[in-house]
Design an enzyme around this catalytic site. Sequence first.
Site, PDB file in Angstrom:
ATOM      1  N   GLU A   1      44.900  37.996  34.387  1.00  0.00           N
ATOM      2  CA  GLU A   1      43.857  37.072  34.810  1.00  0.00           C
ATOM      3  C   GLU A   1      44.248  36.283  36.073  1.00  0.00           C
ATOM      4  OE1 GLU A   1      40.686  36.621  33.632  1.00  0.00           O
ATOM      5  OE2 GLU A   1      40.502  35.163  35.253  1.00  0.00           O
TER       6      GLU A   1
ATOM      7  N   THR B   1      35.992  39.306  35.974  1.00  0.00           N
ATOM      8  CA  THR B   1      36.823  40.238  35.187  1.00  0.00           C
ATOM      9  C   THR B   1      36.052  41.522  34.882  1.00  0.00           C
ATOM     10  OG1 THR B   1      37.735  38.315  34.051  1.00  0.00           O
ATOM     11  CG2 THR B   1      38.346  40.460  33.180  1.00  0.00           C
TER      12      THR B   1
ATOM     13  N   HIS C   1      43.477  31.159  33.466  1.00  0.00           N
ATOM     14  CA  HIS C   1      42.069  31.105  33.874  1.00  0.00           C
ATOM     15  C   HIS C   1      41.742  29.703  34.349  1.00  0.00           C
ATOM     16  CE1 HIS C   1      37.717  31.402  33.775  1.00  0.00           C
ATOM     17  NE2 HIS C   1      37.822  32.704  33.571  1.00  0.00           N
TER      18      HIS C   1
ATOM     19  N   ASP D   1      43.079  40.817  38.224  1.00  0.00           N
ATOM     20  CA  ASP D   1      41.654  41.177  38.139  1.00  0.00           C
ATOM     21  C   ASP D   1      40.843  40.673  39.330  1.00  0.00           C
ATOM     22  OD1 ASP D   1      41.725  38.486  37.302  1.00  0.00           O
ATOM     23  OD2 ASP D   1      40.367  38.795  35.601  1.00  0.00           O
ATOM     24  N   HIS D   2      41.175  39.475  39.838  1.00  0.00           N
ATOM     25  CA  HIS D   2      40.441  38.883  40.970  1.00  0.00           C
ATOM     26  C   HIS D   2      41.181  37.621  41.383  1.00  0.00           C
ATOM     27  CE1 HIS D   2      39.033  36.060  37.957  1.00  0.00           C
ATOM     28  NE2 HIS D   2      38.621  37.084  37.231  1.00  0.00           N
TER      29      HIS D   2
HETATM   30  C1  GP9 Z   1      36.690  36.218  29.584  1.00  0.00           C
HETATM   31  C2  GP9 Z   1      37.700  36.583  30.580  1.00  0.00           C
HETATM   32  C3  GP9 Z   1      37.569  35.746  31.816  1.00  0.00           C
HETATM   33  O1  GP9 Z   1      36.622  37.078  28.511  1.00  0.00           O
HETATM   34  O2  GP9 Z   1      37.653  37.927  30.863  1.00  0.00           O
HETATM   35  O3  GP9 Z   1      36.446  36.063  32.507  1.00  0.00           O
HETATM   36  P1  GP9 Z   1      36.270  35.712  34.031  1.00  0.00           P
HETATM   37  O4  GP9 Z   1      35.697  34.342  34.131  1.00  0.00           O
HETATM   38  O5  GP9 Z   1      37.608  35.767  34.700  1.00  0.00           O
HETATM   39  O6  GP9 Z   1      35.368  36.763  34.548  1.00  0.00           O
HETATM   40 MN    MN Z   2      39.105  37.135  35.124  1.00  0.00          MN
END
Ligand code: GP9
Ligand code: MN
Length: 411
Positions: free
Chosen positions: A37, A79, A194, A253-254
Site C-alpha cells: 500500500e 488500489t 494507508h 500500488d500507487h
Molecule cells: C482498501 C485498500 C485501500 O481495501 O485496498 O484502498 P485505496 O484507498 O488505496 O484504493
Molecule cells: Mn492502495
Amino acid sequence: SEIKQIEEYTDKHMKSDQPSPLEGVAKDKNIIYISAESIQSFVINKKINGKEITPFLNDLIENSYYFNNFYHQTEQGKTSDSEWVVETSLYPLSRGAVFFTHSENETNAVPEIVSNHGYTSAVFHANNKSFWNRSVMYDTLGYDEFFSESAYEVTPDNSIGWGLSDKDFFKQSIKHLKSLEEPYYTKFITLTNHFPFEMPEEQQTIDKYDSSSSTLNNYFTTVKYMDESIEQFFQNLKDAGEYEDSIIVIYGDHYGISENHNKAMSQFLGKEITPYEHVQLQRVPLIVHIPGHEDNRTISKVSGQMDLKPTILNMMGIDSEQGVSFGTDLFTNDVDPFVVLRDGSFITENYLYTRDTCYDRDSGEEVESTHCEPFKAKAQTELDYSDSVIYGDLLRFYNAEYKESSETETK
Ligand code: GP9
Ligand code: MN
C-alpha cells in the site's frame, strides 16, 4: 474486427520476440504477490535521523531483481486500478474505477489463465469484501478464493488505522495459505500504510519527519511498519515451509503522498517538485525475489505495472501471447521502453512528457517539444485502444474465438 486490430497493434508494439532469460523459472512454483500500500520508490535507501526507513526491503533488493524506474499507472480507482492493470495489462479508465463500472466484462486476466494451468488463485486482504466491489470483480478476474476481513480475527488490539494491522494480517494469513492446493497464485494486499498513515506511538520504530505536512511526517512511520511486517511475513513463510517453492513479487500500488504535500516533499528531497519531478515521484518499488536465485541485480529500464502480466506468465512458462496486452516482459530488451500514465504523461528511454512539456529524462531539463512529438500519438493510441476494449467489452469476442479455436485444436 476491432479487437483483432488492437491485438495486432499490441503484438507489434509491445510483444517481445526474444525469449526471456527467466522463462519458466517459476514453472509449477507458487507465486506470492505483495501489493504494498502507498509505497513510493523515494523511500528506498533513505534515512530519517540516521535510520533507514525500509531496512528490510533495502537488503532484499540486494538478493532480488529490483526495478528502480517502475511506474504505477493508476487513476481514481487507486488500489483496484493497480489490481486491474497488473492482472489484465490494460489501462484503468480516466474516471471512476473499472472494478465498479465494468465488473461484468469478459477479461483475460492472469488468475483465470493460471487456473487453466493447474494453479489455485487467491487474494488475501483484511478489508470488507465489497470494498472496491472486489467480491464481484474477483470472480470476473477468475480468482478461486478471496480471504477478506471475515476470514481474520480483527480486534481493537490488533488494528491500526484502517483495520487489521499488517503484521497480524500476514501472521493470520499463513493458515489460509496452507489450506490452498499447490501450486498457488496469490496476492496479499497490505493496508496499514494507508492515508492518513496513523501509527500508535508505542509501535513507532522510526522518528516522524519534521515538516509542515503531518501526512508526510507520519508516512515514514507506517512505511517503516510495512517494511517490518514484510520482513516478518518472509519469516512466517519460511517457518511454514512456504518460502522455498515460492517466488515473491512486491510492488507499490500507487503514490501515498499527493501533490498537496509538494512543499514538504521538496524539503525532504532537497529539490523543487517540478512537473518532471512529480512524474518521477510516481515510481513505486518492484522487487522480484526468487529464493536461491543467483543472478540478481537492479534493472533501471523504464517499466510499469502493465508489464507484470507478460512478465509473470513468461516466468511461469505459460504462453502469454494470447490476447491483448499493453505490457512487455520486463526481462527482455528488444522492445523500446515506453510507459504511459493514465493522465497522458509518458516516459521513454530518453524523454519524459507531462503537461505539454518535454523533458530530458536524465537531467529533468526542458527540451524541444519535437523530441516528444512522435510518442504523443502513440500514447494516445494506447489509451484509446484500451478504453475501447473496456467500454466495448471487446474481450468477449476474443475469448469466444480463442475458446473455439483451442477446441478445434484439441479435436
Ligand atoms: C482498501 C485498500 C485501500 O481495501 O485496498 O484502498 P485505496 O484507498 O488505496 O484504493
Ligand atoms: Mn492502495
